[in-house]
Structure formats: C-alpha cells, structure tokens
Enzyme design. Structure first.
Site, PDB file in Angstrom:
ATOM      1  N   ASP A 486     119.384   1.800  62.529  1.00  7.69           N
ATOM      2  CA  ASP A 486     118.138   2.527  62.802  1.00  7.69           C
ATOM      3  C   ASP A 486     117.377   1.977  63.994  1.00  7.69           C
ATOM      4  O   ASP A 486     116.436   2.599  64.472  1.00  7.69           O
ATOM      5  CB  ASP A 486     117.203   2.385  61.593  1.00  7.69           C
ATOM      6  CG  ASP A 486     117.624   3.253  60.436  1.00  7.69           C
ATOM      7  OD1 ASP A 486     118.234   4.294  60.669  1.00  7.69           O
ATOM      8  OD2 ASP A 486     117.335   2.864  59.289  1.00  7.69           O
ATOM      9  N   CYS A 487     117.729   0.779  64.385  1.00  7.80           N
ATOM     10  CA  CYS A 487     116.920   0.080  65.394  1.00  7.80           C
ATOM     11  C   CYS A 487     117.561   0.083  66.773  1.00  7.80           C
ATOM     12  O   CYS A 487     117.013  -0.487  67.707  1.00  7.80           O
ATOM     13  CB  CYS A 487     116.665  -1.343  64.931  1.00  7.80           C
ATOM     14  SG  CYS A 487     115.736  -1.363  63.389  1.00  7.80           S
TER      15      CYS A 487
END
Ligand code: BGC
Ligand code: NOJ
Length: 795
Positions: A486-487
């Site tokens: 997600d990052c």
C-alpha cells in the site's frame, strides 16, 4: 531476559499462561465465534461489539490506548481499606498471585490477595450475543471474610466515532433502565435504534451506579472510584452524561467457602414492532431469556463445554505431531486460531487498529480465506460472495467494505491493481478445499446493485482481464494506486502532509508505473485459474495460459535485474528495486511472487533470486521488505519512504511477505532455508519476550528490521495476513499437505525426519505418517475418497 519471563504455553490446555500482569504490551485475546466479539487484555481491558466495531460498539475503549489500557470489564474487591482487582488493573494493587490464561475463545484470570481468591472466566457462548463472566470468590484463609464486590463497565454510545467526536451531543443522550439485577443501556433507543445492551448479575445486588461521575468521583480515574473507596454506591440513574454499569454485592465468606456469581454483558435487537413493553420502556423479553440461560453455574459450565467442543472440532481438522514442540503448538493451536480471528475481523479491531477506521479489505479478506477454509468452509463461501459483490463491472474494486452493510466504501480508495486477482486466489483455495465447483454459478451483483448479477465465474474472468487490460510499456501490469504494498505509491506525488497516500493520485495520465509483484501474482494465479477452467471445460483456459506465458516472458525480459527480480517501474519508467538504485535495491515482494510462480526457474533465476533474498534481506529476526532502507522521503515513491529506516514498509520485517519467500524456497527444494525463515518469524520460536513485546502466541504484522533502533521489536499483532500466509506456508509448503481439486498432493519440504498428520478433507479423514528421506521434490498424490484412511508414506 529469558524466554518465559512473562508467561509460557500450556499446550495440553491450548492456553497461553501469563504469569505476571505487567507484560511489555497488553497481551490480548478475542472472544466470540459468530457476530458478538470481544477484545480482552490480560488485565481485563478492552471492549466488545456486535457485528461492527464502529457502529455497534458496546463498551467504550479509548483507542490508541496503550500504555494505559484503560477501559474494560472490571471487578473491584474491597476488603477493609484495600481495593484490588483480580486482573491487577485498574487499581494495580499488588497481588499475592496472578495468572491469566488465554484460551480458545475464552480468558481466565485468577487473582489472589490476603487469603481471597478470585477466579474470573470470560467467554462469549455460542448462539448468544453476550459475554458471560463467571466470578468465583474463595476464602482460602482461616477467618471469615467480609468484602464488597463491584462490577464496572462503561457504555460506548454505539457509534464509536461520534462517541469520540461529537460527545457534546452524546452527553445529552444517555439513558438507562434497571430491572432486578440487570442494568440496561438504552441510549438512542427512543429514536432509530432497535438495539440495546445490558449488564446483569444472577443475584440481587446491594447497590448500583449508572452515572459515571458519581461512581468515579470527579478527577478520579478507573483506579480510584470514589464509591468503591468509600464502600458505597450512589444508586444513580444516568440521564444524559456518561452512562456506566456497576453492581455492588456485600458478601461474607466463611473459611473455605466459595461464592459464585454469574454476570452477563449482552446485546439485543428487537423487531421494530416489538420495541417497547410500554411507552418508553424497552421490551426486555430477549434480555431476560439470555439472563435465564446463564442463571446457574451449571448452565455456564455447559455453555463453556460447548465452546470447547466447538474449538476441538475446528482445530482437530489439521493436527501435526512431530518432535518439534514449537512447530506443533503453532500449527495445532495458535496459527489456526489466529487465522480464525483474522478472518472475523480483517484489519478492523485490535489494540493497533481502532475498529473505526478500516473495514474489511478486499485483498486482505481474500487472503484470510486461505487460513480458515479447512475449518469453516461455509463461511468462506459466503465471504467470497460478499467480497465479489463489491466489485465493479470492469473488475476493479473498492479497497474495503463495511462488515455491517457489506457495501464497499472509498475510505482507502480503489484502483489497487492487485486487488482483483485475490478473488481468484480466494475462490481457488475454497474450491480446492471443498470441491464445491457450484459456487462458480452463484449470481453476484456488481457494487451491490440489484439487477447487475453475473456468475461468480464471470467475476473471476473479469478479474483476470482487469490485469491484461491494464498492461504497461513492458507488458507488465500497471500498478495503479498501489499493489500489495500500500505504501509504494507511484502515481501519488504528494507534498501535502494532509493528504492520504492511499487516496491521492496526482498523476495517472501516461503513467508507466508497473509492478513485478502483480506480474508474479498473475502468473501464479493465472495457472491456477487455467486449471480451474479446464476442470469445468471452459475453453478460456487456453487463452489464460497464453497470457500467463506472455507475462512470464515479459518478466524474464524486463523484470530481471541480473541477481534478483526488479520490484517495479516508476511513473517515468525508471527501475525500482535494482542494483542501479541508490537505495531500495532489493525488494521482497517480487522475489517471493516470482519464485512462487517459478518464473525463469529453468534458467536458474529462482535460485538466484532466493540467494539474493538471503544475502540482502535476511537478518536475525526475519527477512526485511527492502534493502537498503530509504533514508529520506522520495516524492516519486510515496509512503514507503516516509517511514524511518527499519519500520513497516520501509525495510521492516513485514511478516506477511516472509511466507512468500518460504514457499518460494520450498518450491525450489531448499528445505533448510525455508525452515530457517519460518522459524525466525514464528513467535513460538522467539527467544525474547521482552524484546518482541507483543503477544508471544500470535504473529504480528511487523517486526522492526535490521536498520531500526531496536531490531526484533514487534508491532501490530493479531490482525495480519501473516496468519493465513504462514498457515499456507507451513501446512502446504513445509509439511506438504496441498489440497487439489480432486485430492491431496503430498509434497513436503522440511528438514524434520518424521511426523504424523491428521487431516480432515471434505468427508475424508486422513491419518498420515510421513518418513522423509530428505530428497526434495518427492511427492505423492492421494485422490479424494470419503472415509477414514490410514497411510504411511516414505518420501
Ligand atoms: C500502512 C499500511 C496500510 C495502509 C492502509 C499505511 O499507513 O503502513 O500497512 O496497509 O496504511 O491503511
Ligand atoms: C496492510 C494492509 O492491510 C495490506 O492490505 C497490505 O498489503 C499491507 N499492509 C502492505 O502494505
């Protein structure tokens, strides 16, 4: 400090025994198996809710509440001038003896002080929406004792968000009723709610309070309630302000005598037309029935026995017996248990997740299925259909949905291009376990809109196509908002601290950002999908295989860096996770997925990639996510570079992805490496409870990596994809029990000579004794046949 400073395993009872209350972090357990759930710490802190930790929260807990861990279900015992709690908190009065046993769906706390023993058993009985507390007080001394016992719980006013944000309103909404020994919390029931909560005892009380300020006294915390200190009760009826529930019992115990009390903390929903008994008075029929169901200790014992039988049955579906106790206890008890809990909660409610922010993740919930489908296949089936119903017609998905409404929401956005493939992953896992091909014919809508239904099979096809419709310049999958990581936000470009990395996309036009993680996932899942299509005679299988082959070629041509697989191409088409990069040269996700997909195995790419993982990513506590860590913020990469070195997605040991390498190692026949990686992240093998901090019986999402200030420190325990993925790694890749569409493939890869497996598979029970010769790749296939099978396998 040595291994057992704070507690130890009791495998025969399936419990973890905590021997002192001041653990390095609250060590919690979960109660509940259906839709009423509780979080309970080793000092009885935590809260409960029905179905949804945001909208139907029953007890108030201040999230981000550690180190205080304030709020829970507390019992206070006052004898003379001493006030103490069986679970030590909140008074923290030193105890003569303390023990907390977290078991399967129950927690037992024993506290003893000055010759009085308090044994508190807490569990959520099957078939009821309540916590049952059985409190046994025993006078272990030689003199009679006169004590006062107080119960205490603080009501959350249902919506845990507004209860915190808009408390000016809530200070005028609280309402209670009392009938017999039951305190009812009926806040907002007069308007749109048809639910209330109650806290009752099975004997008449000597006093009560429902007004928080009266019970605690101004400027006091839970550790010094004025009523308890004074030995009184205010007998208050809360009206507005903050409602709580407290009973007082004045007890006298002869030497050796035991008093047993049963408390029920319950939740009731009434049909709209049966809301009220009389105008303004709630209909209590259902609550009375629940109180009656637990009126006697014998009834409590029976419900507790049923709960134990429930877990015996579930866990009994897969049991290993080896000469490695850490392995056995992880496989037989705690990993399976954690998989169930993670399945129930996704990433919503823990001591690290507030229960108000994140609902059920699309990708997370699909992965969680792999950990529970052998235990609760029916619920897995329903979950798959629920998840698929949040998909869009083009295959894209909301990143998460709310458990109560089952609707997708945009809180963390959408457009994560790995998401659709996880639906194939989850469905394949389900069908392999159950043989239920019929699920593919279920009609499932898009975005929950009636009238848009297509078959689940069609959803899977659309999911597959979502990748092939979104390929980048190298023929690799476009990453979209992000992939599993997600990052790694390659289209975000944020320099505004008030923006979310997950929902901000400042540039997408002309993006060249591609993901090797999705490429590996696509190849692995594409192969499984083709096999599934073959089974049902769907001609699309051929095209799927063609696309998979093309992707493999693209990875070999554009995704190989020389010693390892690249991680991605960024917006501008520059490499990420390459020897050319200054930092972040090697990433774990693509090594894991491309080796699980065996891309370039014949050319030696998988072995090289795994060697590189060992060389650059492995440290004492596991494999870090990337190396070297990013030392400064890089706008082109996003959140990954926002973390200090060694944490979370920036070179933390993100336990979730370690099993990908473990499986990759096993598929390459590298048993020693696979086993070593497995032991490093598995808590039962962890030597230092003080360093790891979080619960020694469950996996945590992240352990600080080699670049962090305190490598080895764990965070974010319980709700993590690590549970399902380590389950898959240990049960399938290491121990070698691999469910297939029509049987079990037995293909172990573990340096443990012999072991026994008991495995329920559909209507069959397999008792297997395995003797391993140590030669990798030896396998045998057991076609599915109902009945009992006892087999000895020399592999
Ligand atoms: C965390 C991720 C998480 C994401 C979405 C990030 O801040 O580091 O692990 O998945 O937020 O909530
Ligand atoms: C936690 C999220 O729940 C999961 O979906 C994600 O893959 C990992 N973080 C890695 O970023």
């Amino acid at each position: 400090m040595d291994m057992n400073t704070f507690g130890h395993f009791d495998d025969s009872a399936r419990e973890f025994v905590i021997t002192r209350p001041d653990t390095p972090w609250p060590w919690i357990n979960y109660l509940g198996t259906e839709d009423f759930f509780s979080l309970v710490s080793n000092t009885a802190g935590g809260y409960c809710f029905c179905r949804d930790a945001k909208f139907r929260r029953i007890l108030r807990y201040r999230y981000n509440g550690v180190p205080m861990d304030a709020g829970g279900r507390y019992y206070y015992i006052k004898e003379g001038n001493t006030v103490w709690n069986p679970g030590w908190k909140p008074c923290k009065t030193p105890l003569d003896r303390y023990e907390c046993r977290h078991g399967m769906g129950y927690t037992r706390i024993v506290g003893e002080k000055d010759g009085l023993k308090a044994e508190l058993l807490m569990f959520v009985p099957i078939g009821h929406r309540c916590e049952v507390h059985r409190l046994r007080l025993t006078n272990t001394g030689t003199d009679p004792k006169t004590v006062q016992l107080y119960s205490f719980a603080e009501w959350c006013l249902w919506n845990a968000s507004t209860d915190m944000e808009n408390f000016q309103r809530n200070l005028s909404t609280g309402e209670v009723e009392i009938e017999g020994s039951v305190i009812y919390h009926k806040t907002e029931y007069r308007e749109r709610r048809d639910h209330y909560a109650f806290f009752g005892a099975n004997r008449p009380f000597d006093g009560f309070d429902t007004d928080r300020e009266t019970f605690l006294g101004m400027y006091n915390g839970f550790e010094a309630p004025q009523q308890v200190l004074a030995g009184t009760s205010g007998n208050t009826l809360a009206h507005g302000w903050s409602p709580v529930a407290s009973h007082r019992f004045d007890l006298t115990l002869a030497p050796g005598a035991t008093e047993e009390l049963v408390f029920v903390l319950g939740y009731v929903e009434n049909p709209a037309e049966e809301k009220f008994e009389r105008p303004g008075i709630i209909n209590k029929t259902r609550a009375r029935a629940m109180m009656d169901a637990f009126a006697t200790p014998a009834q409590v014992d029976a419900a507790f026995a049923a709960l134990r039988a429930f877990w015996d049955d579930l866990l009994g579906r897969f049991q290993v017996q080896s000469d490695v106790p850490e392995l056995d206890r992880t496989v037989n008890i705690w990993n399976q248990y954690q998989c169930m809990i993670t399945f129930f909660f996704s990433r919503s409610a823990s001591y690290f997740e507030s229960g108000i922010g994140r609902g059920m993740g699309f990708r997370d919930s699909n992965q969680d299925l792999a950990g529970i489908v052998h235990m609760i296949p029916d619920r897995a089936r329903q979950r798959i259909l629920d998840i698929a119903a949040t998909q869009f017609p083009d295959g894209g998905c909301y990143h998460q949905y709310q458990p109560l409404t089952k609707r997708g929401n945009n809180d963390i956005g959408g457009g994560f291009n790995d998401d659709p493939l996880w639906l194939i992953f989850g469905t394949v896992a389900y069908i392999r376990e159950t043989g239920d091909f019929g699920i593919l014919d279920e009609q499932v809508p898009f975005d929950n809109k009636p009238g848009t239904e297509v078959s689940l099979l069609e959803h899977l096809k659309i999911s597959f196509r979502h990748v092939t419709d979104n390929l980048g310049p190298h023929g690799l999958p476009l990453i979209g908002r992000a992939d599993w990581n997600d990052c790694l936000n390659l289209n975000c470009f944020s320099d505004n601290p008030d923006e979310s990395f997950q929902t901000t996309e400042n540039k997408t036009e002309g993006t060249k950002a591609e993901s090797l993680m999705i490429a590996g996932l696509f190849v692995a899942e594409g192969r499984d999908f083709a096999e599934l299509l073959d089974r049902i005679g769907d001609p699309l299988a051929k095209e799927v295989r063609g696309q998979v082959a093309r992707m493999e070629e693209a990875v070999k041509r554009h995704g190989w860096d020389g010693e390892w697989f690249l991680r991605a191409y960024d917006y501008y088409g520059r490499k990420i996770g390459s020897a050319e990069c200054e930092e972040g040269k090697v990433f774990i996700e693509s090594q894991g997925w491309c080796t699980m997909a065996r891309i370039g195995a014949e050319e030696g790419l998988c072995d090289k990639a795994l060697d590189s993982a060992v060389k650059y990513l492995e440290c004492e506590h596991g494999l870090v996510l990337n190396n070297p860590a990013y030392t400064h913020y890089i706008k082109d990469y996003g959140e990954i570079s926002s973390y200090p070195e060694g944490y979370k997605e920036n070179a933390g040991i993100f336990c979730h992805n370690n099993p990908w390498v473990i499986i990759g190692e096993a598929m390459a026949g590298r048993a020693e490496d696979a086993w070593r990686h497995y032991r490093k992240i598995t808590p039962a093998f962890c030597k230092d409870q003080s360093l790891r901090k979080v619960e020694p019986y469950v996996f945590c999402q992240m352990v600080a990596g080699k670049d962090a200030a305190r490598p080895g420190e764990g965070k974010n325990s319980w709700l993590t994809g690590t549970a399902a993925w380590t389950w898959k790694a240990v049960s399938e890749a290491l121990l070698g029990i691999k469910p297939q569409f029509d049987g079990l493939l037995i293909e172990p890869c573990i340096p443990v000579g012999s072991y026994r497996i008991r495995r329920r598979f559909r209507d069959a029970q397999y008792d297997l004794t395995l003797h391993l010769s140590g030669n990798p790749g030896v396998r045998t296939f057991i076609p599915y046949a109902p009945g009992r099978h006892t087999l000895t396998l020399d592999l």
